[in-house]
Design a protein around this motif. Structure first.
Motif, PDB file in Angstrom:
ATOM      1  N   MET A   1     -12.922 110.454   3.198  1.00 55.82           N
ATOM      2  CA  MET A   1     -13.216 109.170   3.810  1.00 55.82           C
ATOM      3  C   MET A   1     -12.294 108.116   3.216  1.00 55.82           C
ATOM      4  SD  MET A   1     -16.821 107.199   3.637  1.00 55.82           S
ATOM      5  CE  MET A   1     -17.023 105.641   4.399  1.00 55.82           C
ATOM      6  N   ILE A   2     -11.561 107.421   4.058  1.00 55.27           N
ATOM      7  CA  ILE A   2     -10.635 106.395   3.609  1.00 55.27           C
ATOM      8  C   ILE A   2     -11.201 105.031   3.998  1.00 55.27           C
ATOM      9  CG2 ILE A   2      -8.331 105.453   3.876  1.00 55.27           C
ATOM     10  CD1 ILE A   2      -7.359 108.275   4.425  1.00 55.27           C
ATOM     11  N   LEU A   3     -11.288 104.143   3.019  1.00 60.91           N
ATOM     12  CA  LEU A   3     -11.810 102.800   3.269  1.00 60.91           C
ATOM     13  C   LEU A   3     -10.647 101.852   3.510  1.00 60.91           C
ATOM     14  CD1 LEU A   3     -14.585 102.549   0.561  1.00 60.91           C
ATOM     15  CD2 LEU A   3     -14.868 102.967   2.972  1.00 60.91           C
ATOM     16  N   THR A   4     -10.769 101.057   4.541  1.00 58.31           N
ATOM     17  CA  THR A   4      -9.747 100.064   4.837  1.00 58.31           C
ATOM     18  C   THR A   4     -10.100  98.759   4.129  1.00 58.31           C
ATOM     19  OG1 THR A   4     -10.911  99.259   6.787  1.00 58.31           O
ATOM     20  CG2 THR A   4      -9.387 101.104   7.107  1.00 58.31           C
ATOM     21  N   VAL A   5      -9.212  97.798   4.226  1.00 59.93           N
ATOM     22  CA  VAL A   5      -9.463  96.478   3.645  1.00 59.93           C
ATOM     23  C   VAL A   5     -10.689  95.856   4.303  1.00 59.93           C
ATOM     24  CG1 VAL A   5      -8.517  94.156   3.358  1.00 59.93           C
ATOM     25  CG2 VAL A   5      -7.040  96.143   3.038  1.00 59.93           C
ATOM     26  N   ALA A   6     -10.837  96.062   5.595  1.00 58.40           N
ATOM     27  CA  ALA A   6     -12.006  95.519   6.292  1.00 58.40           C
ATOM     28  C   ALA A   6     -13.294  96.145   5.765  1.00 58.40           C
ATOM     29  CB  ALA A   6     -11.878  95.753   7.796  1.00 58.40           C
ATOM     30  N   ASP A   7     -13.252  97.454   5.479  1.00 54.62           N
ATOM     31  CA  ASP A   7     -14.421  98.121   4.902  1.00 54.62           C
ATOM     32  C   ASP A   7     -14.763  97.537   3.530  1.00 54.62           C
ATOM     33  OD1 ASP A   7     -14.642  99.844   7.090  1.00 54.62           O
ATOM     34  OD2 ASP A   7     -13.354 101.362   6.151  1.00 54.62           O
ATOM     35  N   MET A   8     -13.731  97.309   2.714  1.00 61.12           N
ATOM     36  CA  MET A   8     -13.959  96.744   1.389  1.00 61.12           C
ATOM     37  C   MET A   8     -14.531  95.334   1.496  1.00 61.12           C
ATOM     38  SD  MET A   8     -13.401  98.930  -0.907  1.00 61.12           S
ATOM     39  CE  MET A   8     -13.405  97.866  -2.328  1.00 61.12           C
ATOM     40  N   ASN A   9     -14.043  94.565   2.472  1.00 58.72           N
ATOM     41  CA  ASN A   9     -14.572  93.211   2.667  1.00 58.72           C
ATOM     42  C   ASN A   9     -16.042  93.262   3.069  1.00 58.72           C
ATOM     43  OD1 ASN A   9     -12.173  91.974   2.006  1.00 58.72           O
ATOM     44  ND2 ASN A   9     -11.465  91.828   4.123  1.00 58.72           N
ATOM     45  N   ARG A  10     -16.396  94.221   3.931  1.00 60.21           N
ATOM     46  CA  ARG A  10     -17.803  94.358   4.329  1.00 60.21           C
ATOM     47  C   ARG A  10     -18.666  94.784   3.140  1.00 60.21           C
ATOM     48  NH1 ARG A  10     -15.544  96.158   9.302  1.00 60.21           N
ATOM     49  NH2 ARG A  10     -15.527  98.318   8.617  1.00 60.21           N
ATOM     50  N   LEU A  11     -18.153  95.680   2.308  1.00 57.54           N
ATOM     51  CA  LEU A  11     -18.892  96.097   1.117  1.00 57.54           C
ATOM     52  C   LEU A  11     -19.101  94.929   0.159  1.00 57.54           C
ATOM     53  CD1 LEU A  11     -17.265  99.536   0.290  1.00 57.54           C
ATOM     54  CD2 LEU A  11     -19.623  99.120   0.968  1.00 57.54           C
ATOM     55  N   GLU A  12     -18.056  94.130  -0.013  1.00 54.91           N
ATOM     56  CA  GLU A  12     -18.174  92.974  -0.903  1.00 54.91           C
ATOM     57  C   GLU A  12     -19.197  91.978  -0.359  1.00 54.91           C
ATOM     58  OE1 GLU A  12     -15.493  89.416  -2.876  1.00 54.91           O
ATOM     59  OE2 GLU A  12     -14.538  90.860  -1.549  1.00 54.91           O
ATOM     60  N   GLN A  13     -19.140  91.739   0.950  1.00 50.58           N
ATOM     61  CA  GLN A  13     -20.109  90.820   1.555  1.00 50.58           C
ATOM     62  C   GLN A  13     -21.527  91.364   1.419  1.00 50.58           C
ATOM     63  OE1 GLN A  13     -19.529  87.822   2.634  1.00 50.58           O
ATOM     64  NE2 GLN A  13     -21.657  87.482   3.178  1.00 50.58           N
ATOM     65  N   ALA A  14     -21.699  92.658   1.619  1.00 45.22           N
ATOM     66  CA  ALA A  14     -23.031  93.258   1.472  1.00 45.22           C
ATOM     67  C   ALA A  14     -23.521  93.137   0.032  1.00 45.22           C
ATOM     68  CB  ALA A  14     -22.991  94.720   1.908  1.00 45.22           C
ATOM     69  N   ALA A  15     -22.614  93.309  -0.919  1.00 44.69           N
ATOM     70  CA  ALA A  15     -22.999  93.173  -2.321  1.00 44.69           C
ATOM     71  C   ALA A  15     -23.422  91.746  -2.630  1.00 44.69           C
ATOM     72  CB  ALA A  15     -21.840  93.592  -3.218  1.00 44.69           C
ATOM     73  N   ARG A  16     -22.687  90.777  -2.067  1.00 43.40           N
ATOM     74  CA  ARG A  16     -23.055  89.374  -2.294  1.00 43.40           C
ATOM     75  C   ARG A  16     -24.426  89.070  -1.707  1.00 43.40           C
ATOM     76  NH1 ARG A  16     -18.197  85.527  -2.803  1.00 43.40           N
ATOM     77  NH2 ARG A  16     -16.510  86.965  -3.220  1.00 43.40           N
ATOM     78  N   LEU A  53     -17.066 102.321  -3.844  1.00 43.65           N
ATOM     79  CA  LEU A  53     -15.816 102.977  -3.455  1.00 43.65           C
ATOM     80  C   LEU A  53     -15.675 104.340  -4.145  1.00 43.65           C
ATOM     81  CD1 LEU A  53     -13.071 102.940  -2.036  1.00 43.65           C
ATOM     82  CD2 LEU A  53     -12.165 101.743  -4.034  1.00 43.65           C
ATOM     83  N   ILE A  54     -15.955 104.390  -5.410  1.00 48.26           N
ATOM     84  CA  ILE A  54     -15.838 105.654  -6.154  1.00 48.26           C
ATOM     85  C   ILE A  54     -16.816 106.687  -5.595  1.00 48.26           C
ATOM     86  CG2 ILE A  54     -16.260 106.730  -8.404  1.00 48.26           C
ATOM     87  CD1 ILE A  54     -15.144 104.116  -9.650  1.00 48.26           C
ATOM     88  N   VAL A  55     -18.051 106.269  -5.341  1.00 48.13           N
ATOM     89  CA  VAL A  55     -19.037 107.197  -4.787  1.00 48.13           C
ATOM     90  C   VAL A  55     -18.591 107.688  -3.410  1.00 48.13           C
ATOM     91  CG1 VAL A  55     -21.397 107.372  -3.917  1.00 48.13           C
ATOM     92  CG2 VAL A  55     -20.965 106.299  -6.126  1.00 48.13           C
ATOM     93  N   ALA A  56     -18.085 106.765  -2.576  1.00 41.62           N
ATOM     94  CA  ALA A  56     -17.642 107.148  -1.229  1.00 41.62           C
ATOM     95  C   ALA A  56     -16.466 108.137  -1.312  1.00 41.62           C
ATOM     96  CB  ALA A  56     -17.226 105.899  -0.455  1.00 41.62           C
ATOM     97  N   LEU A  57     -15.561 107.929  -2.244  1.00 40.05           N
ATOM     98  CA  LEU A  57     -14.421 108.839  -2.366  1.00 40.05           C
ATOM     99  C   LEU A  57     -14.866 110.206  -2.892  1.00 40.05           C
ATOM    100  CD1 LEU A  57     -11.670 106.431  -3.744  1.00 40.05           C
ATOM    101  CD2 LEU A  57     -11.827 107.416  -1.466  1.00 40.05           C
ATOM    102  N   GLN A  58     -15.860 110.219  -3.764  1.00 41.05           N
ATOM    103  CA  GLN A  58     -16.363 111.492  -4.274  1.00 41.05           C
ATOM    104  C   GLN A  58     -17.086 112.291  -3.195  1.00 41.05           C
ATOM    105  OE1 GLN A  58     -15.909 112.859  -7.371  1.00 41.05           O
ATOM    106  NE2 GLN A  58     -14.511 111.159  -7.720  1.00 41.05           N
ATOM    107  N   LEU A  59     -17.786 111.588  -2.316  1.00 43.45           N
ATOM    108  CA  LEU A  59     -18.531 112.271  -1.259  1.00 43.45           C
ATOM    109  C   LEU A  59     -17.619 112.697  -0.105  1.00 43.45           C
ATOM    110  CD1 LEU A  59     -21.732 110.045  -1.084  1.00 43.45           C
ATOM    111  CD2 LEU A  59     -21.479 112.293  -2.144  1.00 43.45           C
ATOM    112  N   GLY A  60     -16.520 111.970   0.076  1.00 45.73           N
ATOM    113  CA  GLY A  60     -15.637 112.212   1.226  1.00 45.73           C
ATOM    114  C   GLY A  60     -14.688 113.330   1.048  1.00 45.73           C
TER     115      GLY A  60
END
Length: 60
Positions: A1-16, A53-60
């Motif tokens: 599973m590859i995360l894009t910048v948009a995915d990282m932005n969504r993850l950051e927003q969800a964390a906030r 991100l680390i968990v997603a890369l380990q599962l992907g």
């Protein structure tokens, strides 16, 4: 599973959003004894995003 910048932005927003949602219903209505430093808050959000991100890369 590859995360894009948009995915990282969504993850950051969800964390906030999730960090701002933690409120103790039994706590008094008085203000917090100190305010979070913006850099510390950013570091916490970045740490949560990195863990996700680390968990997603380990599962992907």
């Amino acid at each position: 599973m590859i995360l894009t910048v948009a995915d990282m932005n969504r993850l950051e927003q969800a964390a906030r959003v999730s960090m701002s949602g933690f409120q103790d219903p039994y706590a008094s209505a008085s203000p917090a004894p100190y305010a979070w430093h913006p850099l510390l808050r950013f570091a916490a959000v970045a740490l949560v995003a990195a863990i996700v991100l680390i968990v997603a890369l380990q599962l992907g």
